[in-house]
Design an enzyme around this catalytic site. Structure first.
Site, short mmCIF file in Angstrom:
data_model
loop_
_atom_site.label_atom_id
_atom_site.label_comp_id
_atom_site.label_asym_id
_atom_site.label_seq_id
_atom_site.Cartn_x
_atom_site.Cartn_y
_atom_site.Cartn_z
N SER A 409 0.82 -1.21 0.00
CA SER A 409 0.00 0.00 0.00
C SER A 409 0.85 1.26 0.00
O SER A 409 0.34 2.34 -0.28
CB SER A 409 -0.92 0.01 1.22
OG SER A 409 -0.17 -0.07 2.41
N HIS A 430 -2.91 -3.30 -5.46
CA HIS A 430 -3.25 -2.86 -4.11
C HIS A 430 -4.75 -2.97 -3.90
O HIS A 430 -5.51 -2.12 -4.37
CB HIS A 430 -2.76 -1.43 -3.89
CG HIS A 430 -3.12 -0.88 -2.55
ND1 HIS A 430 -3.32 0.46 -2.32
CD2 HIS A 430 -3.33 -1.49 -1.35
CE1 HIS A 430 -3.63 0.65 -1.04
NE2 HIS A 430 -3.66 -0.52 -0.44
N GLU A 442 -6.00 -0.51 -6.91
CA GLU A 442 -4.94 0.36 -7.43
C GLU A 442 -3.91 -0.52 -8.13
O GLU A 442 -3.31 -1.39 -7.50
CB GLU A 442 -4.27 1.12 -6.27
CG GLU A 442 -4.72 2.55 -6.11
CD GLU A 442 -3.92 3.30 -5.07
OE1 GLU A 442 -3.80 4.52 -5.20
OE2 GLU A 442 -3.42 2.69 -4.11
N ASN A 480 -3.33 6.46 -0.67
CA ASN A 480 -2.72 6.63 0.65
C ASN A 480 -1.81 7.85 0.73
O ASN A 480 -1.64 8.43 1.79
CB ASN A 480 -1.96 5.37 1.05
CG ASN A 480 -2.91 4.28 1.53
OD1 ASN A 480 -4.05 4.56 1.87
ND2 ASN A 480 -2.44 3.04 1.53
#
Length: 693
Positions: A409, A430, A442, A480
Site C-alpha cells: 500500500s 493494491h 490500485e 494513501n
C-alpha cells in the site's frame, strides 16, 4: 448507418447494429425512422420487427454522444418513439439480452413486444442523477403496474425478462429463435384489424393510488436525501396517474431538463464516465495482447490474503493459498468459509456454490506449489525486508511469464521488482480492505512493468468486478499518499481546538462514509503509526502532530483493542467519545503552548477536502495519475468520498479552483503553513480559471 434493413416473409426487419450495446446515437435513431418510413411506403410490407444485433437489443443512449451536438440533433429519441407509435403497420419489438433506458422506452412505444428469457430490463437513468426522459415514467406503470414500475424506476435496478413474463410488458416470451417467433407474431398481428394497441392508452389501476404514491414519496425522500432524482421520478409517475398520459409526459420532460443541470447529476455522470476512462491507459493500446490467467496464487492467508483469494474464487478461478504455518492456513480457510456462510444465510449464495468455491482453493505450505500459477499476489507484512524474501523466492519458483504482484500500500514497487530478474513481470495490485467487498484496485505501474502485464491486470480486474485505476510509483501511490495529508490536517485541528467526534461528524455530514478518526480506529491506528515511524527516519524535516503517536503509545490501536480515538464496548462497533482521549488532546495542546480555539465545521470540511485536492494536483503534475478522474475514482470507490459530489478533484472544479486556492493560501497564513504548500499546477489553473476535469 448503424441500422440494417431487411425483409422476411413480408415483414420489414429493422436491426440496430451499433456495437457494443446498440446505443441510440444519431445514426441509429435516423436508421429507425427511415426504416419505419420505408416499410410504411412499401405495399408489400405488412408489419415491422425491430430487434438488435450482437449482445443487446439496446442499452439506451449512446454514451459517446453525451455532451455533443449529436445528442440533441433530430431525429431525437422522442421523434423515434412517435414514429414507431404512429406507424399504421404493426410494430413488434424483439428483445434479447439487454433493454435498458432509451432502449426500453423505444420498446414501450411499439404495439407489441416479445422477449427472450434472461434479458435484463431496466430504466437506470436515476443512477446518473436524471429520470427516464422519453416516456419511461409514463409508459412503464401502464405496462407492468404502478408499484412494480415505481420500484424499477426509482432503483434503476435491472429485472430479468422471465420475472416480467406475466406483467403485461410482453405479449409473448420466445421459446426458441427470437427473430423467427417475432416475425411470425408480426404476421399474425398484421391480420388483425387496426388500430393496434398502444401502452399509452392503458389505464393505471391501483387500489388507493394516491395513498401509495404519497407513502412512496416519503420513503424515497428519506432514503435519497442527497439525490434529487428519485423523488422526481415519483413526482413524474404521480403526475401521470393524476393528470393523464400527456400531462405526465410533459412534466417528465420538464423534470429531465431540470435534473440534468443539477450538480448531483453532473457528479454522477462524471463518475460514470470516470469509471470507463480509468480502464484506458494512454500508452497501452486497447488491442494489446493479454496473458492467460487460468490459475492464481496468493501468499498470505490473513484477512487481506483471504479476501483477495475470494475475488478469484467468486470468478471461478482456482487459487493456491500459501502460508508458512498450518495453524495460520487453517484459520485463513476457516475465515473464507465463514464469509461465504454469511452470504449463504443472507440468501446471496447457494450451498452448492459455496462448496464449489471452496473446492477451487488449494492450500499449501510450500512455495514449490506456486510453479503453475499465471498470477501470484503477495499479501504479507508491509515491510520491505519481508517483501524481499518473498520476491526472491518467487523468482526461483514462478514459471516464465507469470505475473508477480505485490499488494503493498505504500512501499516502492521498483525496489520490490529489483529483487527479481524479471522486473517487467512485476506489478502492484493494491486491494482495499475488506478485499472481497471494496471495489477499488490500485494497479501500480513500475518503471519496467510490461504493457501486456498492465493490460492483463486491467482486464482481469473487470472479471473480478473491481474498478481498477493505474498509479505510478510514489510513497502511498494515489490513495494513501493523499489520505496522509487529510489525516495530517485532522491531527493539526485536534491540536488547535477540535475533538475527534466533531471532526468526524463534520466530514460525515459533508457526505463521507466515515470520518478520519473512526476510519483510523477501524483500520488500526498502529498501521499509521508504523508509517510515521518510517517517515521520521526517511524525512526528518517533515512536521507531524505527535498526538496520534501518544495515542498509540498508550496501546489504543482502535476497534481491535477495544479502544482508540473512541471507546468500544465488547462485541460492538459503535464509536463512543472517550473522556480519556479528550483530556489527552487538551493536555497535548497545553504542553505545546497552543491556545485552543473554536473551529467551525466549514473549516474542518475545507481543510480535509482541500488537503486531498492539493496533493491530488501534485500527483497529476508528477504523472502518478494520468487524469483527474482517476483520482476521483480512487476516492469514490476506495475511501468513501460522497458519490453525489463526484470525487475530490471534481468537487474542487465545482467549487471553483480560484476559491480552493484562495482558501489554501489563507490556511497557510494562519497555521501549519508547511502542510499547505500549494501545488504549482493548482495555483496556475486557479489563475487561468481552469479546471482539473
Amino acid at each position: 448507418m448503424a441500422v440494417d434493413y431487411s425483409i422476411r416473409d413480408g415483414v420489414a426487419v429493422i436491426t440496430l447494429n451499433n456495437p457494443p450495446v446498440n446505443g441510440l446515437g444519431l445514426s441509429t435513431r435516423t436508421g429507425i425512422v427511415e426504416g419505419v418510413a420505408r416499410a410504411a411506403q412499401d405495399p408489400a410490407i405488412t408489419a415491422i420487427v425491430i430487434t438488435g444485433a450482437g449482445k443487446a437489443f439496446s442499452g439506451g443512449a449512446d454514451i459517446t454522444e453525451f455532451n455533443t451536438p449529436a445528442a440533441l440533433q433530430e431525429p431525437s429519441l422522442d421523434t423515434v418513439i412517435k414514429t414507431v407509435e404512429q406507424s399504421t403497420k404493426p410494430v413488434v419489438v424483439a428483445i434479447h439480452s439487454v433493454a435498458m433506458g432509451g432502449g426500453l422506452e423505444l420498446a414501450l412505444s411499439a404495439h407489441y413486444r416479445i422477449a427472450a428469457p434472461g434479458a435484463q430490463i431496466a430504466l437506470p437513468e436515476v443512477k446518473l442523477g436524471i429520470l427516464p426522459g422519453a416516456g419511461g415514467t409514463q409508459r412503464l406503470p401502464r405496462a407492468i403496474g404502478l408499484e412494480a414500475a415505481l420500484n424499477m424506476i426509482v432503483s434503476g435496478a435491472p429485472v430479468l425478462s422471465d420475472k416480467l413474463a406475466t406483467s403485461g410488458l410482453f405479449d409473448a416470451m420466445a421459446k426458441s429463435d427470437l427473430l423467427d417467433e417475432a416475425i411470425a407474431f408480426a404476421r399474425k398481428a398484421a391480420d388483425k384489424p387496426g388500430p393496434h394497441p398502444l401502452v399509452r392508452d392503458r389505464k393505471i389501476e391501483h387500489p388507493n393510488a394516491e395513498g401509495f404514491l404519497q407513502f412512496s414519496r416519503n420513503t424515497v425522500a428519506a432514503m435519497s436525501k442527497n439525490y434529487p432524482a428519485p423523488v422526481k421520478c415519483v413526482d413524474a409517475i404521480a403526475m401521470g396517474v393524476k393528470q393523464g398520459f400527456d400531462v405526465g409526459l410533459a412534466f417528465e420532460r420538464a423534470c429531465f431538463v431540470e435534473l440534468v443541470q443539477t450538480p448531483e447529476s453532473h457528479a454522477l455522470r462524471h463518475a460514470f464516465f470516470g469509471e470507463r476512462a480509468a480502464s484506458k491507459i494512454p500508452d497501452v493500446p486497447s488491442g494489446t495482447a493479454v496473458r492467460e490467467i487460468a490459475e492464481v496464487a496468493v501468499i498470505g492467508a490473513g484477512t487481506m490474503g483471504g479476501g483477495i483469494a475470494m475475488n478469484f474464487l467468486n470468478a471461478g478461478i482456482p487459487v493456491t493459498l500459501l502460508e508458512m504455518k498450518q495453524d495460520a492456513l487453517d484459520r485463513g480457510l476457516a475465515t473464507i468459509r465463514k464469509n461465504y456462510e454469511v452470504q449463504l444465510k443472507k440468501g446471496k449464495l447457494t450451498a452448492e456454490k459455496l462448496e464449489a468455491r471452496m473446492a477451487l482453493i488449494r492450500p499449501t505450505l510450500s512455495y514449490d506449489d506456486l510453479a503453475k500459477a499465471d498470477l501470484i499476489i503477495e499479501a504479507v507484512f508491509e515491510e520491505l525486508g519481508v517483501k524481499e524474501q518473498v520476491f526472491k523466492r518467487l523468482d526461483e519458483v514462478a514459471k516464465a511469464g507469470a505475473i508477480l504482484a505485490s499488494n503493498t500500500s505504500t512501499l516502492d514497487l521498483n525496489k520490490i521488482a529489483a529483487f527479481t530478474k524479471r522486473p517487467q513481470d512485476v506489478v502492484g495490485m493494491h486491494f482495499f480492505s475488506p478485499a472481497n467487498v471494496m471495489k477499488l484496485l490500485e494497479v501500480v505501474r513500475g518503471k519496467d512493468t510490461a504493457k501486456d502485464v498492465l493490460a492483463t491486470v486491467m482486464q482481469l480486474a473487470k472479471k473480478i468486478r473491481k474498478t481498477a485505476v493505474v498509479s505510478g510509483v510514489c510513497d502511498g501511490f494515489i490513495g494513501n499518499r493523499m489520505i496522509e495529508q487529510y489525516i495530517r490536517q485532522a491531527l493539526y485541528m485536534l491540536e488547535e481546538g477540535a475533538l475527534p467526534a466533531q471532526i468526524d461528524r463534520a466530514i460525515e455530514k459533508f457526505g463521507f462514509a466515515m470520518g478520519p478518526f473512526r476510519m483510523s480506529d477501524l483500520a488500526g491506528n498502529d498501521i499509521g503509526w508504523a508509517i510515521r515511524k518510517r517517515r521520521y527516519q526517511e524525512q526528518p524535516d517533515l512536521k507531524y502532530s505527535q498526538i496520534a503517536d501518544r495515542l498509540c503509545e498508550s496501546g489504543r490501536f482502535g476497534q481491535k483493542t477495544g479502544a482508540g480515538w473512541y471507546d468500544y464496548k465488547p462485541g460492538e462497533r459503535a464509536a463512543l467519545p472517550s473522556a480519556l482521549v479528550d483530556d489527552m488532546i487538551l493536555a497535548y495542546s497545553n504542553e505545546a503552548g497552543i491556545t485552543r480555539r473554536k473551529i467551525r465545521d466549514e473549516e474542518i470540511v475545507e481543510r480535509l477536502v482541500y488537503a486531498l485536492v492539493n496533493e491530488g494536483a501534485k500527483i497529476l503534475a508528477e504523472g502518478i495519475a494520468s487524469k483527474a478522474s482517476d483520482i476521483d475514482m480512487v476516492y469514490l470507490t476506495g475511501y468513501g468520498f460522497p458519490l453525489w459530489r463526484g470525487g475530490p478533484m471534481f468537487y474542487a472544479d465545482t467549487v471553483g479552483l480560484y476559491n480552493v486556492a484562495r482558501a489554501i493560501r489563507g490556511y497557510a497564513r494562519e497555521a501549519n503553513g508547511d502542510a499547505w504548500q500549494i501545488a504549482p499546477s493548482l495555483a496556475a489553473l486557479a489563475d487561468e480559471h481552469g479546471t482539473f476535469n
